[in-house]
Design an enzyme around this catalytic site. Structure first.
Site, short mmCIF file in Angstrom:
data_model
loop_
_atom_site.label_atom_id
_atom_site.label_comp_id
_atom_site.label_asym_id
_atom_site.label_seq_id
_atom_site.Cartn_x
_atom_site.Cartn_y
_atom_site.Cartn_z
N ASP A 30 0.86 -1.19 0.00
CA ASP A 30 0.00 0.00 0.00
C ASP A 30 0.89 1.24 0.00
O ASP A 30 1.99 1.22 0.57
CB ASP A 30 -0.92 0.01 1.22
N ARG A 149 -19.10 -8.64 3.55
CA ARG A 149 -20.01 -7.81 4.31
C ARG A 149 -19.24 -7.23 5.48
O ARG A 149 -18.60 -7.97 6.23
CB ARG A 149 -21.18 -8.65 4.84
N GLU A 150 -19.27 -5.90 5.61
CA GLU A 150 -18.60 -5.30 6.75
C GLU A 150 -19.21 -5.86 8.03
O GLU A 150 -20.42 -5.97 8.17
CB GLU A 150 -18.70 -3.77 6.70
N LYS A 212 -20.78 -8.82 -8.97
CA LYS A 212 -20.84 -8.03 -7.74
C LYS A 212 -21.84 -6.88 -7.87
O LYS A 212 -22.66 -6.65 -6.97
CB LYS A 212 -19.45 -7.48 -7.40
N ASN A 216 -25.29 -6.43 -5.73
CA ASN A 216 -25.53 -5.23 -4.93
C ASN A 216 -26.77 -4.48 -5.40
O ASN A 216 -27.52 -3.93 -4.59
CB ASN A 216 -24.32 -4.31 -4.97
N CYS A 268 -20.09 0.78 -0.57
CA CYS A 268 -20.32 -0.14 -1.70
C CYS A 268 -21.66 0.08 -2.40
O CYS A 268 -21.68 0.52 -3.55
CB CYS A 268 -20.21 -1.59 -1.22
N LYS A 271 -22.45 3.68 -4.24
CA LYS A 271 -21.58 4.02 -5.38
C LYS A 271 -21.61 2.93 -6.45
O LYS A 271 -21.45 3.22 -7.63
CB LYS A 271 -20.17 4.32 -4.90
N LYS A 331 -23.69 0.99 9.37
CA LYS A 331 -24.26 -0.27 9.83
C LYS A 331 -23.55 -0.66 11.11
O LYS A 331 -22.46 -0.14 11.41
CB LYS A 331 -24.13 -1.37 8.78
#
Length: 441
Positions: A30, A149-150, A212, A216, A268, A271, A331
């Site tokens: 990163d 999923r967060e 994906k 979504n 997610c 957007k 969430k």
């Protein structure tokens, strides 16, 4: 196997740690040095249940390292692209700056036969463009979308509900020779999940990239559908929770995600559906996804309606009223405040003259950075001190389990707005509270 994970944000950090847990040697890359230093120290740069423990576990094995130098990715068998694809400011389309930069930086270190596996959510056509750009390196591009999923990301990575490989295919839709080799490599990466009989879908690039965003979009549509029903319930006196229970018994529909309330947010769903619409327009099939505009509109209307509901219970005006907002993350089990309905409503009420205090078990620091003019508190009882109305905006378990009598002891007026339809109205009303929720009489 030796793997590199390019991008160590939410997706990449979880993927890197999980792959090391499965026994692979992983290097996470990163450009953000502070993030890399935190991960090297075994600290997650965001809140995700189970990730700190996983980082500690795999860190002790020596199989997981982190770097801000792309050269350290050289020699990996598979390079996972896990960078973000945010929405372009002022537009609906996805910003591929980070994807293109990651691929360009990785290119000099690729060997013939290496697999570049994209996990980022990208507009259809991106994988094909990357494959063409890397053709002369001999590396093979595959698209391996993520479905995290967060709050459940570690489990979703180690025990996914499905795996998808998008591979180079021939005219009959079958993997080419290089596609078959890439599949064999990915099968080795995911040998443990595959041994648990996890469903595997092997397909072409375009289909893999659509999976994906299609998933979504379907989820966003289901959530917005029940919120549209909530609008009708408010107009007729019906109860949207009972309506959801009744239609949820239909096996073709199911009860999950039929919970009316403030709607969806996060980094997610909003957007992704907007980028999906933008890409459809570029492909000349915008009418096929025109319904997503209404899905988005319904979702945003819920936030406005919650402000209106607060105004109703405050006798027609929130100017000067003290409002406690329980929740800032989009969430529970997350500190993510991107496009958070809770924070959006709090900010709207503040801008309309209310004195708003926000609390959240994990997201206060992120929320303060985004909206420094809001007041913040450490606990629900502290936030609710002398409040004229309390809004449950994020369904953390500690808010769902609040005792009405305990909260009544600190507020100025016993009025509660259940923005997630998770409280028991009879229990709160019996304790003397005025209870209101979206879509309920």
């Amino acid at each position: 196997m030796r793997l590199s994970v390019i991008g160590c944000g939410y997706l990449g950090a979880v993927h890197a740690a999980s792959m090391a847990h499965l026994g692979h040697e992983v290097i996470g890359i990163d450009v953000d040095r502070r993030k890399i230093e935190a991960l090297r120290a075994g600290r997650a740069p965001f809140y995700e249940p189970g990730l700190p423990e996983l980082l500690t576990e795999v860190g002790a094995t020596g199989r997981l390292t982190f770097s801000d130098d792309m050269a350290d990715a050289a020699g990996a068998d598979v390079h996972f692209i896990c960078v973000g694809t945010p929405q372009v400011h002022g537009e609906f389309r996805a910003d591929l700056t980070y994807v293109n930069s990651a691929v360009a930086s990785l290119r000099p270190y690729l060997r013939s036969g290496d697999v570049v596996a994209g996990k980022s959510t990208v507009p259809v056509g991106t994988a094909e463009a990357i494959a063409e750009a890397l053709r002369d390196t001999g590396a093979v591009v595959a698209w391996n979308p993520e479905f995290l999923r967060e709050g459940f990301a570690v489990a979703d990575t180690l025990h996914p509900d499905r795996l998808v490989y998008g591979l180079p295919t021939d005219g009959d839709g079958e993997p080419t020779a290089e596609g078959s080799k890439a599949r064999a490599v990915l099968d080795e990466v995911y040998a443990t999940p595959l041994s648990e009989d996890i469903p595997l879908v092997v397909t072409d690039y375009a289909t893999a990239q659509l999976v994906k965003v299609a998933a979504n979009s379907f989820l966003a549509t289901k959530i917005s559908f029940i919120n549209a029903m909530a609008e009708l319930c408010e107009a007729t006196g019906a109860d949207v929770t009972r309506l959801a229970d009744a239609i949820g018994y239909d096996a073709r529909i199911g009860r999950r995600f039929l919970n009316a309330g403030l709607g969806f947010g996060g980094g997610c769903l909003p957007k992704d559906i907007r980028a999906f619409m933008a890409r459809a327009g570029e492909l000349g099939v915008s009418d096929a996804l025109s319904f997503l505009r209404e899905v988005d509109s319904i979702n945003m209307r819920r936030r406005v309606r919650m402000v209106d509901l607060a105004r109703e219970v405050c006798d027609g005006s929130i100017v000067g009223k003290r409002i406690a907002v329980l929740g800032a993350a989009f969430k529970p089990d997350s500190d993510d405040v991107r496009d958070s309905p809770a924070l959006s409503v709090a900010a709207q009420m503040q801008l309309q003259g209310a004195h708003v205090t926000v609390t959240d078990p994990q997201a206060v620091d992120n929320a303060r950075a985004k909206w420094p003019d809001l007041r913040f508190a450490a606990t629900a009882l502290e936030a609710a001190q002398d409040a004229d109305v309390v809004l449950l905006a994020t369904e953390w378990s500690e808010y769902r389990e609040l005792e009405p009598d305990a909260l009544a002891g600190v507020v100025a007026h016993t009025r509660i707005l259940d923005g997630r339809n998770v409280l028991e109205p009879a229990r709160w009303r019996a304790a003397g509270w005025t209870y209101r929720a979206l879509g309920r009489p």
